[in-house]
Scaffold this motif. Structure first.
Motif, short mmCIF file in Angstrom:
data_model
loop_
_atom_site.label_atom_id
_atom_site.label_comp_id
_atom_site.label_asym_id
_atom_site.label_seq_id
_atom_site.Cartn_x
_atom_site.Cartn_y
_atom_site.Cartn_z
N PHE A 291 0.84 -1.19 0.00
CA PHE A 291 0.00 0.00 0.00
C PHE A 291 0.88 1.25 0.00
CE2 PHE A 291 -2.17 -3.49 2.12
CZ PHE A 291 -3.34 -3.57 1.37
N GLY A 292 0.56 2.18 -0.91
CA GLY A 292 1.41 3.33 -1.12
C GLY A 292 1.12 4.50 -0.20
N LYS A 293 1.82 5.60 -0.46
CA LYS A 293 1.70 6.82 0.33
C LYS A 293 0.45 7.60 -0.07
CE LYS A 293 4.20 11.18 1.06
NZ LYS A 293 5.41 11.97 0.70
N PHE A 294 -0.17 8.27 0.90
CA PHE A 294 -1.29 9.16 0.64
C PHE A 294 -0.74 10.50 0.15
CE2 PHE A 294 -3.06 5.93 3.27
CZ PHE A 294 -4.43 5.92 3.09
N THR A 295 -1.13 10.92 -1.05
CA THR A 295 -0.63 12.16 -1.64
C THR A 295 -1.79 13.11 -1.85
OG1 THR A 295 1.12 10.92 -2.78
CG2 THR A 295 0.65 13.15 -3.57
N TYR A 296 -1.66 14.31 -1.30
CA TYR A 296 -2.78 15.27 -1.27
C TYR A 296 -2.77 16.21 -2.47
CZ TYR A 296 -6.10 18.71 0.60
OH TYR A 296 -7.18 19.54 0.78
N ASP A 297 -3.95 16.41 -3.05
CA ASP A 297 -4.13 17.38 -4.12
C ASP A 297 -4.92 18.57 -3.56
OD1 ASP A 297 -4.55 18.84 -6.42
OD2 ASP A 297 -6.12 17.52 -7.20
N PRO A 298 -4.28 19.73 -3.36
CA PRO A 298 -4.99 20.87 -2.76
C PRO A 298 -6.08 21.45 -3.64
CG PRO A 298 -2.78 21.52 -3.46
CD PRO A 298 -2.86 20.03 -3.61
N ILE A 299 -6.06 21.16 -4.93
CA ILE A 299 -7.10 21.70 -5.82
C ILE A 299 -8.41 20.92 -5.66
CG2 ILE A 299 -7.77 22.00 -8.23
CD1 ILE A 299 -4.93 22.79 -8.86
N SER A 300 -8.35 19.60 -5.77
CA SER A 300 -9.56 18.79 -5.62
C SER A 300 -9.86 18.44 -4.17
CB SER A 300 -9.42 17.49 -6.43
OG SER A 300 -8.38 16.68 -5.91
N LYS A 301 -8.90 18.77 -3.27
CA LYS A 301 -9.03 18.46 -1.84
C LYS A 301 -9.28 16.97 -1.62
CE LYS A 301 -10.50 23.03 -0.21
NZ LYS A 301 -10.00 23.73 -1.40
N THR A 302 -8.50 16.18 -2.35
CA THR A 302 -8.57 14.73 -2.20
C THR A 302 -7.17 14.16 -2.06
OG1 THR A 302 -8.58 14.52 -4.62
CG2 THR A 302 -10.72 14.44 -3.51
N PHE A 303 -7.11 12.95 -1.50
CA PHE A 303 -5.87 12.20 -1.39
C PHE A 303 -5.87 11.08 -2.42
CE2 PHE A 303 -6.27 14.08 2.80
CZ PHE A 303 -4.97 14.35 3.18
N PHE A 304 -4.73 10.87 -3.06
CA PHE A 304 -4.56 9.77 -4.00
C PHE A 304 -3.53 8.80 -3.42
CE2 PHE A 304 -6.78 12.65 -6.54
CZ PHE A 304 -7.13 12.09 -7.76
N ARG A 305 -3.80 7.51 -3.58
CA ARG A 305 -2.84 6.49 -3.14
C ARG A 305 -2.76 5.41 -4.20
NH1 ARG A 305 -4.43 2.46 1.55
NH2 ARG A 305 -5.50 1.63 -0.26
N PHE A 306 -1.53 5.09 -4.61
CA PHE A 306 -1.30 4.03 -5.59
C PHE A 306 -0.69 2.83 -4.88
CE2 PHE A 306 -1.46 7.91 -8.01
CZ PHE A 306 -2.11 7.57 -9.17
N SER A 307 -1.39 1.72 -4.89
CA SER A 307 -0.92 0.48 -4.30
C SER A 307 -0.69 -0.53 -5.42
CB SER A 307 -1.94 -0.06 -3.29
OG SER A 307 -2.26 0.94 -2.32
N TYR A 308 -0.01 -1.62 -5.11
CA TYR A 308 0.27 -2.59 -6.18
C TYR A 308 0.45 -3.99 -5.61
CZ TYR A 308 5.15 -2.21 -4.69
OH TYR A 308 6.30 -2.23 -3.94
N TYR A 309 0.29 -4.95 -6.49
CA TYR A 309 0.62 -6.35 -6.16
C TYR A 309 1.10 -7.02 -7.43
CZ TYR A 309 -4.15 -7.16 -7.93
OH TYR A 309 -5.28 -7.18 -8.70
N GLN A 310 1.81 -8.12 -7.24
CA GLN A 310 2.40 -8.86 -8.35
C GLN A 310 1.69 -10.20 -8.53
OE1 GLN A 310 5.00 -7.59 -10.11
NE2 GLN A 310 5.60 -5.90 -8.78
N LYS A 311 1.65 -10.64 -9.77
CA LYS A 311 1.17 -11.99 -10.08
C LYS A 311 2.15 -12.64 -11.04
CE LYS A 311 -3.85 -11.54 -9.46
NZ LYS A 311 -5.17 -11.64 -10.15
N GLU A 312 2.35 -13.92 -10.86
CA GLU A 312 3.23 -14.65 -11.77
C GLU A 312 2.39 -15.21 -12.91
OE1 GLU A 312 6.97 -17.76 -11.56
OE2 GLU A 312 5.53 -17.68 -9.92
#
Length: 376
Positions: A291-312
């Protein structure tokens, strides 16, 4: 290497069907492009790492640290050109030190905090050293640190550089362990500590090689000081701890959807006794969500987070799936999308664009994503 400013627009608009959270009707789309920094005659040595950069409090300027040359470049994010550079001395009364940086921060007066293993150096915009902080030597800090723990030199500051938020734990440096918050008022010379269960739970996901080397494989935490809140999240758990400075209260928000679980399943051993067993355990852990970092957008007043997982895959290769989660200002999950573009790592918002640094032949560029969130 010299590179003139270039804008490469992909001219693509993606409409995305994501997870509708709590029946919220949101239409989401985004565009992407790439910009390159005009470094003039300067070599940016991007291969030294993209983590040694910090955004100014006003969001207009990015400061990129050249660890090899001990130089800090001020990049104007309106033009993507280097506006000026600050040269630091490695040693002497104004020395910045020779150790690798944990992180760096800039105040709205353009004073800088450089943290490394031996302390925190406060430098001004002309390259002069203003002060060195070592929490072990500051009685107003050390007296409040729990026994058998130490306070980190890595952390976050308010825009004036007068208030520090970090962690305490059994080790110092990086973002791999901690037991709780340490909050330091540098003007009033006061401090306090607060245990954070979410932060402590990093230990639950650590793999330890029980041998003479005592090698470990751990996860990381993310800490941000935003106005009157300290936000702490960790990469193995789908949650965020929030400490409200005004009310002196700590609370946690936890999440789980059909796209992301509440935490890594943890289907790997925590203790191993050989290097081969360690490699196998790390490989198993590799396929569990991060699970990634919470990154704030002051214009939309929302937080974005990019998470990931791997599959073989059946061909024996790894396939990565990135999940974008969007949260409102109170950290409530409002939207989630799988098969999102990969904006993990050290990213930031500027004028509604989320930026991710890239390195190409020692030249610094940014892939930018422009999100569009509309309620239907």
């Amino acid at each position: 290497m010299r590179r003139l400013l270039a804008l490469i627009f992909l001219s693509l608009i993606f409409s995305c069907e994501g997870k509708k959270v709590e029946e919220s009707q949101i239409e989401f789309s985004y565009t992407t492009d790439t910009v390159w920094v005009d470094s003039k005659v300067l070599l940016l040595t991007v291969d030294a790492g993209l983590r040694t950069m910090t955004l100014a409090p006003d969001g207009r300027y990015l400061f990129f640290y050249n660890a090899i040359e001990k130089r800090l470049d001020k990049i104007d994010l309106d033009t993507y050109k280097i506006e000026r550079s600050i040269q630091f001395a490695p040693d002497g009364p104004n020395g910045i030190g020779s150790l690798s940086l944990f992180d760096l921060h800039v105040t709205n007066q353009e004073d800088f905090y450089f943290s490394s293993f031996d302390g925190i150096r406060k430098m001004d915009s002309t390259g002069n050293r203003l002060k060195i902080y070592n929490w072990d030597m500051e009685d107003f800090v050390s007296k409040n640190i729990p026994a058998n723990t130490i306070a980190s030199f890595s952390g976050d500051y308010d825009s004036e550089g007068n208030f520090f938020a970090g962690v305490y734990g059994v080790s110092r440096g990086g973002r791999s362990s901690g037991e709780g918050l340490v909050l330091i008022d540098l003007l009033q010379q006061t401090s306090k500590t607060l245990e954070v269960p979410l932060l402590k739970s990093l230990e639950d996901f650590k793999i330890v090689l029980e041998a003479e080397t005592n090698m470990t494989n751990g996860d990381e935490f993310h800490l941000q000081l935003m106005d009157d809140r300290v936000l702490i999240s960790i990469s193995p758990v789908n949650a965020i701890a929030i400490y409200d400075l005004k009310t002196d209260s700590l609370y946690q928000k936890s999440y789980a959807t059909n796209l992301l679980p509440a935490a890594k399943p943890g289907n790997f051993p925590r203790k191993v006794n050989s290097m081969d067993a360690l490699k196998e355990a790390v490989k198993t852990k590799f396929y569990e969500p991060t699970f990634g970092k919470f990154t704030y957008d002051p214009i939309s007043k929302t937080f974005f987070r990019f998470s990931y997982y791997q599959k073989e895959t059946s061909a024996g290769t790894n396939e990565q799936t990135v999940v974008l989660s969007v949260f409102d200002q109170e950290l409530n999950l409002i939207y989630e999308l799988d098969k999102a573009p990969n904006f993990t790592g050290n990213v930031f918002f500027r004028e509604g664009y989320i930026h991710k640094g890239i390195n190409q032949n020692d030249e610094l560029g940014f892939v930018r994503l422009k999100p569009n969130l509309n309620d239907e």
